[in-house]
Design a protein around this motif. Structure first.
Motif, PDB file in Angstrom:
ATOM      1  N   ASN A 102      -5.545  -7.196   4.044  1.00 19.45           N
ATOM      2  CA  ASN A 102      -5.785  -6.004   4.866  1.00 19.45           C
ATOM      3  C   ASN A 102      -5.838  -4.776   3.972  1.00 19.45           C
ATOM      4  OD1 ASN A 102      -5.452  -7.233   7.695  1.00 19.45           O
ATOM      5  ND2 ASN A 102      -3.625  -7.925   6.611  1.00 19.45           N
ATOM      6  N   GLU A 103      -6.655  -4.831   2.916  1.00 13.65           N
ATOM      7  CA  GLU A 103      -6.653  -3.783   1.907  1.00 13.65           C
ATOM      8  C   GLU A 103      -7.116  -2.422   2.435  1.00 13.65           C
ATOM      9  OE1 GLU A 103      -9.329  -4.509  -1.451  1.00 13.65           O
ATOM     10  OE2 GLU A 103     -10.397  -5.939  -0.221  1.00 13.65           O
ATOM     11  N   GLU A 104      -7.702  -2.386   3.626  1.00 18.13           N
ATOM     12  CA  GLU A 104      -8.130  -1.113   4.208  1.00 18.13           C
ATOM     13  C   GLU A 104      -6.988  -0.418   4.968  1.00 18.13           C
ATOM     14  OE1 GLU A 104      -8.466  -4.309   7.152  1.00 18.13           O
ATOM     15  OE2 GLU A 104      -9.126  -4.156   5.091  1.00 18.13           O
ATOM     16  N   ILE A 105      -5.860  -1.102   5.096  1.00 20.58           N
ATOM     17  CA  ILE A 105      -4.687  -0.555   5.800  1.00 20.58           C
ATOM     18  C   ILE A 105      -3.602  -0.249   4.783  1.00 20.58           C
ATOM     19  CG2 ILE A 105      -2.893  -1.068   7.512  1.00 20.58           C
ATOM     20  CD1 ILE A 105      -4.883  -3.007   8.829  1.00 20.58           C
ATOM     21  N   GLU A 106      -2.945   0.890   4.906  1.00 23.09           N
ATOM     22  CA  GLU A 106      -1.838   1.223   4.004  1.00 23.09           C
ATOM     23  C   GLU A 106      -0.587   0.492   4.503  1.00 23.09           C
ATOM     24  OE1 GLU A 106       0.315   2.569   0.859  1.00 23.09           O
ATOM     25  OE2 GLU A 106      -1.853   2.519   1.103  1.00 23.09           O
ATOM     26  N   ILE A 107      -0.181  -0.498   3.738  1.00 27.53           N
ATOM     27  CA  ILE A 107       0.993  -1.295   4.077  1.00 27.53           C
ATOM     28  C   ILE A 107       2.048  -1.048   3.013  1.00 27.53           C
ATOM     29  CG2 ILE A 107       1.895  -3.633   4.415  1.00 27.53           C
ATOM     30  CD1 ILE A 107      -1.052  -4.312   5.350  1.00 27.53           C
ATOM     31  N   GLU A 108       3.236  -0.706   3.434  1.00 23.96           N
ATOM     32  CA  GLU A 108       4.342  -0.470   2.518  1.00 23.96           C
ATOM     33  C   GLU A 108       5.424  -1.508   2.789  1.00 23.96           C
ATOM     34  OE1 GLU A 108       5.850   3.521   2.756  1.00 23.96           O
ATOM     35  OE2 GLU A 108       3.849   4.396   2.746  1.00 23.96           O
ATOM     36  N   PHE A 109       5.991  -2.059   1.719  1.00 25.50           N
ATOM     37  CA  PHE A 109       7.112  -2.981   1.826  1.00 25.50           C
ATOM     38  C   PHE A 109       8.259  -2.422   1.012  1.00 25.50           C
ATOM     39  CE2 PHE A 109       9.495  -6.653   0.049  1.00 25.50           C
ATOM     40  CZ  PHE A 109      10.074  -7.093   1.233  1.00 25.50           C
ATOM     41  N   ILE A 110       9.408  -2.295   1.649  1.00 26.02           N
ATOM     42  CA  ILE A 110      10.603  -1.769   0.995  1.00 26.02           C
ATOM     43  C   ILE A 110      11.711  -2.797   1.165  1.00 26.02           C
ATOM     44  CG2 ILE A 110      12.295   0.104   0.954  1.00 26.02           C
ATOM     45  CD1 ILE A 110       9.987   1.726   2.541  1.00 26.02           C
ATOM     46  N   LEU A 111      12.274  -3.217   0.055  1.00 25.32           N
ATOM     47  CA  LEU A 111      13.412  -4.135   0.043  1.00 25.32           C
ATOM     48  C   LEU A 111      14.621  -3.356  -0.441  1.00 25.32           C
ATOM     49  CD1 LEU A 111      14.759  -6.980   0.091  1.00 25.32           C
ATOM     50  CD2 LEU A 111      13.927  -7.276  -2.234  1.00 25.32           C
ATOM     51  N   LYS A 112      15.697  -3.359   0.350  1.00 22.44           N
ATOM     52  CA  LYS A 112      16.918  -2.635  -0.009  1.00 22.44           C
ATOM     53  C   LYS A 112      18.112  -3.580   0.077  1.00 22.44           C
ATOM     54  CE  LYS A 112      16.220   0.611   3.249  1.00 22.44           C
ATOM     55  NZ  LYS A 112      16.432   1.846   4.021  1.00 22.44           N
ATOM     56  N   THR A 113      18.888  -3.620  -0.988  1.00 18.21           N
ATOM     57  CA  THR A 113      20.149  -4.361  -0.991  1.00 18.21           C
ATOM     58  C   THR A 113      21.130  -3.571  -1.836  1.00 18.21           C
ATOM     59  OG1 THR A 113      19.566  -5.673  -2.917  1.00 18.21           O
ATOM     60  CG2 THR A 113      19.026  -6.613  -0.784  1.00 18.21           C
ATOM     61  N   GLY A 114      22.163  -3.020  -1.229  1.00 14.89           N
ATOM     62  CA  GLY A 114      23.117  -2.215  -1.985  1.00 14.89           C
ATOM     63  C   GLY A 114      22.390  -1.119  -2.737  1.00 14.89           C
ATOM     64  N   ASP A 115      22.536  -1.110  -4.062  1.00 18.03           N
ATOM     65  CA  ASP A 115      21.872  -0.108  -4.897  1.00 18.03           C
ATOM     66  C   ASP A 115      20.494  -0.548  -5.376  1.00 18.03           C
ATOM     67  OD1 ASP A 115      24.081   1.518  -4.664  1.00 18.03           O
ATOM     68  OD2 ASP A 115      25.019   0.769  -6.501  1.00 18.03           O
ATOM     69  N   ARG A 147      16.568  -1.631  -5.161  1.00 18.07           N
ATOM     70  CA  ARG A 147      15.403  -1.282  -4.352  1.00 18.07           C
ATOM     71  C   ARG A 147      14.156  -1.908  -4.969  1.00 18.07           C
ATOM     72  NH1 ARG A 147      18.932   0.437  -1.636  1.00 18.07           N
ATOM     73  NH2 ARG A 147      19.233   2.444  -0.679  1.00 18.07           N
ATOM     74  N   PHE A 148      13.237  -2.313  -4.106  1.00 21.52           N
ATOM     75  CA  PHE A 148      11.914  -2.760  -4.547  1.00 21.52           C
ATOM     76  C   PHE A 148      10.925  -2.177  -3.564  1.00 21.52           C
ATOM     77  CE2 PHE A 148       8.382  -5.823  -4.008  1.00 21.52           C
ATOM     78  CZ  PHE A 148       7.813  -5.691  -5.267  1.00 21.52           C
ATOM     79  N   ILE A 171      16.410  -9.638  -6.733  1.00 24.93           N
ATOM     80  CA  ILE A 171      17.313  -8.778  -5.965  1.00 24.93           C
ATOM     81  C   ILE A 171      18.174  -9.591  -5.008  1.00 24.93           C
ATOM     82  CG2 ILE A 171      17.398  -6.932  -4.243  1.00 24.93           C
ATOM     83  CD1 ILE A 171      14.896  -5.757  -5.609  1.00 24.93           C
ATOM     84  N   VAL A 172      17.562 -10.473  -4.244  1.00 19.65           N
ATOM     85  CA  VAL A 172      18.280 -11.195  -3.189  1.00 19.65           C
ATOM     86  C   VAL A 172      19.197 -12.282  -3.762  1.00 19.65           C
ATOM     87  CG1 VAL A 172      17.980 -12.621  -1.124  1.00 19.65           C
ATOM     88  CG2 VAL A 172      16.526 -10.631  -1.468  1.00 19.65           C
ATOM     89  N   ALA A 173      18.862 -12.838  -4.912  1.00 15.08           N
ATOM     90  CA  ALA A 173      19.671 -13.905  -5.505  1.00 15.08           C
ATOM     91  C   ALA A 173      21.117 -13.477  -5.733  1.00 15.08           C
ATOM     92  CB  ALA A 173      19.052 -14.371  -6.822  1.00 15.08           C
ATOM     93  N   ASP A 174      21.320 -12.219  -6.012  1.00 18.10           N
ATOM     94  CA  ASP A 174      22.666 -11.714  -6.273  1.00 18.10           C
ATOM     95  C   ASP A 174      23.478 -11.478  -4.999  1.00 18.10           C
ATOM     96  OD1 ASP A 174      22.123 -11.745  -8.954  1.00 18.10           O
ATOM     97  OD2 ASP A 174      21.492  -9.641  -9.016  1.00 18.10           O
ATOM     98  N   LEU A 175      22.818 -11.526  -3.865  1.00 18.72           N
ATOM     99  CA  LEU A 175      23.508 -11.197  -2.615  1.00 18.72           C
ATOM    100  C   LEU A 175      24.455 -12.290  -2.159  1.00 18.72           C
ATOM    101  CD1 LEU A 175      20.808  -9.496  -0.416  1.00 18.72           C
ATOM    102  CD2 LEU A 175      22.874  -8.497  -1.334  1.00 18.72           C
TER     103      LEU A 175
END
Length: 183
Positions: free
Chosen positions: A126-139, A141-142, A178-182
């Motif tokens: 869907n390259e014509e759509i602006e898609i944002e993905f944010i991964l947050k765990t503690g400190d 971020r991705f 990131i998630v492996a440390d959780l």
């Protein structure tokens, strides 16, 4: 659906069907609170109050080609069966926000699945759509977005299979780090 990645895919597809040109997917996990939250926000058509009330009815769908709409009801059920919560808010001509929180360690939590594969394909197909993905765990971020991928790849189409594979692998590796440390 058997994996949370497929719920993300399904809801993103709902956003695309609702003519959104921006979708934000936030995946956050907190080890201390034993909580996993998935929030998907779009700027699509949105729903009026009547459609919003029906959105969690598995035998209602606004899609003419479908007879049922199990995606949102199953996502809600999956969150609540872990002791988590589910909310959906929408306004016509503004968009929709879906948020599900899960008790991460609960035995009935649906497996994560391949989040990197799902997000990578949502972005690349869907390259014509602006898609944002944010991964947050503690400190930790991705962040990745359609715009950031296009900036790095310049004139390449995101829909090319090799590009899609590269993007999926990149996202998956960052998620694993990131998630492996959780847990």
């Amino acid at each position: 659906m058997r994996e949370l990645s497929m719920h993300i895919w399904d809801i993103a597809q709902n956003s695309i069907d609702a003519e959104a040109d921006k979708i934000v997917i936030i995946f956050s996990a907190d080890k201390n609170d034993d909580c996993l939250t998935i929030k998907i926000k779009d700027n699509g058509k949105g729903m009026d109050d009547e459609a919003l009330k029906k959105a969690l009815d598995p035998f209602y769908t606004s899609k003419p080609s479908a007879k049922r709409g199990f995606g949102l009801p199953f996502f809600e059920m999956g969150a609540k069966q872990t002791g988590g919560s589910f909310a959906i808010a929408s306004k016509p001509k503004v968009g929709t926000v879906v948020k599900a929180s899960f008790v991460y360690s609960h035995i009935d939590r649906v497996p994560l699945g391949d989040i990197g594969y799902a997000i990578g394909h949502i972005i690349c197909l869907n390259e014509e759509i602006e898609i944002e993905f944010i991964l947050k765990t503690g400190d930790e971020r991705f962040y990745i977005s359609t715009g950031s991928v296009k900036a790095v790849l310049e004139n390449l189409t995101l829909k090319h299979p090799k590009v899609t594979e590269l993007v999926c692998e990149f996202i998956s590796l960052n998620i694993q780090d990131i998630v492996a440390d959780l847990y």
